[in-house]
Scaffold this motif. Sequence first.
Motif, PDB file in Angstrom:
ATOM      1  N   VAL A  76       0.836  -1.202   0.000  1.00 57.01           N
ATOM      2  CA  VAL A  76       0.000   0.000   0.000  1.00 57.01           C
ATOM      3  C   VAL A  76       0.873   1.254   0.000  1.00 57.01           C
ATOM      4  O   VAL A  76       0.594   2.211  -0.716  1.00 57.01           O
ATOM      5  CB  VAL A  76      -0.972   0.009   1.200  1.00 57.01           C
ATOM      6  N   VAL A  77       1.938   1.249   0.794  1.00 58.94           N
ATOM      7  CA  VAL A  77       2.832   2.402   0.860  1.00 58.94           C
ATOM      8  C   VAL A  77       3.373   2.767  -0.522  1.00 58.94           C
ATOM      9  O   VAL A  77       3.527   3.929  -0.856  1.00 58.94           O
ATOM     10  CB  VAL A  77       3.991   2.131   1.856  1.00 58.94           C
ATOM     11  N   LYS A  78       3.604   1.746  -1.361  1.00 59.89           N
ATOM     12  CA  LYS A  78       4.169   1.978  -2.691  1.00 59.89           C
ATOM     13  C   LYS A  78       3.178   2.627  -3.652  1.00 59.89           C
ATOM     14  O   LYS A  78       3.577   3.285  -4.596  1.00 59.89           O
ATOM     15  CB  LYS A  78       4.679   0.665  -3.279  1.00 59.89           C
ATOM     16  N   ILE A  79       1.877   2.436  -3.428  1.00 57.85           N
ATOM     17  CA  ILE A  79       0.872   2.976  -4.355  1.00 57.85           C
ATOM     18  C   ILE A  79       0.011   4.072  -3.743  1.00 57.85           C
ATOM     19  O   ILE A  79      -0.810   4.680  -4.422  1.00 57.85           O
ATOM     20  CB  ILE A  79      -0.028   1.843  -4.920  1.00 57.85           C
ATOM     21  N   LEU A  80       0.226   4.356  -2.482  1.00 64.38           N
ATOM     22  CA  LEU A  80      -0.604   5.306  -1.752  1.00 64.38           C
ATOM     23  C   LEU A  80      -0.596   6.707  -2.360  1.00 64.38           C
ATOM     24  O   LEU A  80      -1.647   7.317  -2.544  1.00 64.38           O
ATOM     25  CB  LEU A  80      -0.158   5.369  -0.293  1.00 64.38           C
ATOM     26  N   ASN A  81       0.573   7.234  -2.685  1.00 63.61           N
ATOM     27  CA  ASN A  81       0.649   8.593  -3.232  1.00 63.61           C
ATOM     28  C   ASN A  81      -0.126   8.715  -4.534  1.00 63.61           C
ATOM     29  O   ASN A  81      -0.799   9.721  -4.763  1.00 63.61           O
ATOM     30  CB  ASN A  81       2.102   9.014  -3.434  1.00 63.61           C
ATOM     31  N   VAL A  82      -0.037   7.704  -5.377  1.00 66.72           N
ATOM     32  CA  VAL A  82      -0.771   7.737  -6.647  1.00 66.72           C
ATOM     33  C   VAL A  82      -2.278   7.722  -6.384  1.00 66.72           C
ATOM     34  O   VAL A  82      -3.032   8.475  -7.015  1.00 66.72           O
ATOM     35  CB  VAL A  82      -0.361   6.554  -7.549  1.00 66.72           C
ATOM     36  N   CYS A  83      -2.725   6.902  -5.445  1.00 67.62           N
ATOM     37  CA  CYS A  83      -4.156   6.856  -5.118  1.00 67.62           C
ATOM     38  C   CYS A  83      -4.637   8.215  -4.602  1.00 67.62           C
ATOM     39  O   CYS A  83      -5.722   8.672  -4.977  1.00 67.62           O
ATOM     40  CB  CYS A  83      -4.435   5.769  -4.083  1.00 67.62           C
TER      41      CYS A  83
ATOM     42  N   LEU B 277      -4.847  10.594  -7.558  1.00 69.56           N
ATOM     43  CA  LEU B 277      -6.039  10.283  -8.355  1.00 69.56           C
ATOM     44  C   LEU B 277      -7.309  10.737  -7.642  1.00 69.56           C
ATOM     45  O   LEU B 277      -8.245  11.228  -8.279  1.00 69.56           O
ATOM     46  CB  LEU B 277      -6.098   8.786  -8.667  1.00 69.56           C
ATOM     47  N   HIS B 278      -7.347  10.589  -6.332  1.00 70.22           N
ATOM     48  CA  HIS B 278      -8.489  11.060  -5.543  1.00 70.22           C
ATOM     49  C   HIS B 278      -8.664  12.575  -5.736  1.00 70.22           C
ATOM     50  O   HIS B 278      -9.779  13.051  -5.975  1.00 70.22           O
ATOM     51  CB  HIS B 278      -8.278  10.726  -4.069  1.00 70.22           C
ATOM     52  N   ASN B 279      -7.571  13.326  -5.647  1.00 70.64           N
ATOM     53  CA  ASN B 279      -7.643  14.776  -5.847  1.00 70.64           C
ATOM     54  C   ASN B 279      -8.114  15.121  -7.250  1.00 70.64           C
ATOM     55  O   ASN B 279      -8.905  16.055  -7.428  1.00 70.64           O
ATOM     56  CB  ASN B 279      -6.287  15.424  -5.565  1.00 70.64           C
ATOM     57  N   ILE B 280      -7.643  14.394  -8.236  1.00 74.58           N
ATOM     58  CA  ILE B 280      -8.085  14.628  -9.613  1.00 74.58           C
ATOM     59  C   ILE B 280      -9.588  14.379  -9.724  1.00 74.58           C
ATOM     60  O   ILE B 280     -10.312  15.150 -10.372  1.00 74.58           O
ATOM     61  CB  ILE B 280      -7.283  13.746 -10.598  1.00 74.58           C
ATOM     62  N   CYS B 281     -10.064  13.347  -9.072  1.00 74.96           N
ATOM     63  CA  CYS B 281     -11.508  13.070  -9.067  1.00 74.96           C
ATOM     64  C   CYS B 281     -12.282  14.246  -8.464  1.00 74.96           C
ATOM     65  O   CYS B 281     -13.348  14.614  -8.970  1.00 74.96           O
ATOM     66  CB  CYS B 281     -11.806  11.792  -8.280  1.00 74.96           C
ATOM     67  N   LEU B 282     -11.756  14.835  -7.405  1.00 73.44           N
ATOM     68  CA  LEU B 282     -12.419  15.987  -6.800  1.00 73.44           C
ATOM     69  C   LEU B 282     -12.422  17.187  -7.749  1.00 73.44           C
ATOM     70  O   LEU B 282     -13.433  17.865  -7.896  1.00 73.44           O
ATOM     71  CB  LEU B 282     -11.730  16.380  -5.490  1.00 73.44           C
TER      72      LEU B 282
END
Length: 175
Positions: free
Chosen positions: A114-121, A124-129
């Motif tokens: 999770v730590v390896k992909i957390l920043n990307v998630c 992407l969450h911010n982009i969704c907002l």
Amino acid sequence: MELSQKRFVTIICTYIRAVNGVYGGAAHDAHVWSLSNERQYMPSNYQNGDKSSWLIGDSGYPLEPWLLAPYRNAEENSLESLHNEKFTKAKSIIERVFGILKSRFRLQYAPKKVVKILNVCCALHNICLIYNVEAPTVIEINEERSNLALPNVDQNEFSRIAQTIRDRIKISLRS
């Protein structure tokens, strides 16, 4: 803005502005906060004149002029309990962000992965907002309680200032 830590990450939101998944749930949120770049920035920002930017944290965080926490042991129907009630409503914003993040990405992996992909998630969450992508309808909210004691506020000038700020907010609730 609000600060909170759940299992493996510290987040400052409304948009996710700071992410730290290094500790993988092995450290208390106040410890992660104390070592963060954001923690180093806030006192400097305060001392340079910004007296109106506050983060909110749960009772495990130290009380500082830039980081407010609820009153402990507030008497029922007191101004302190009213403050804590309003505080809890504001704090629910971060709980919602965690729920949306979990629902969007369903990160059911080992903490190391999770730590390896957390920043990307989070990005992407911010982009969704930004692009008004509708949040998933199933949102899990799981509020964790902290048992970390607050420091002795009589020994810390910043804690006294923070108490004054919190008390002013409490008093403003009378109107």
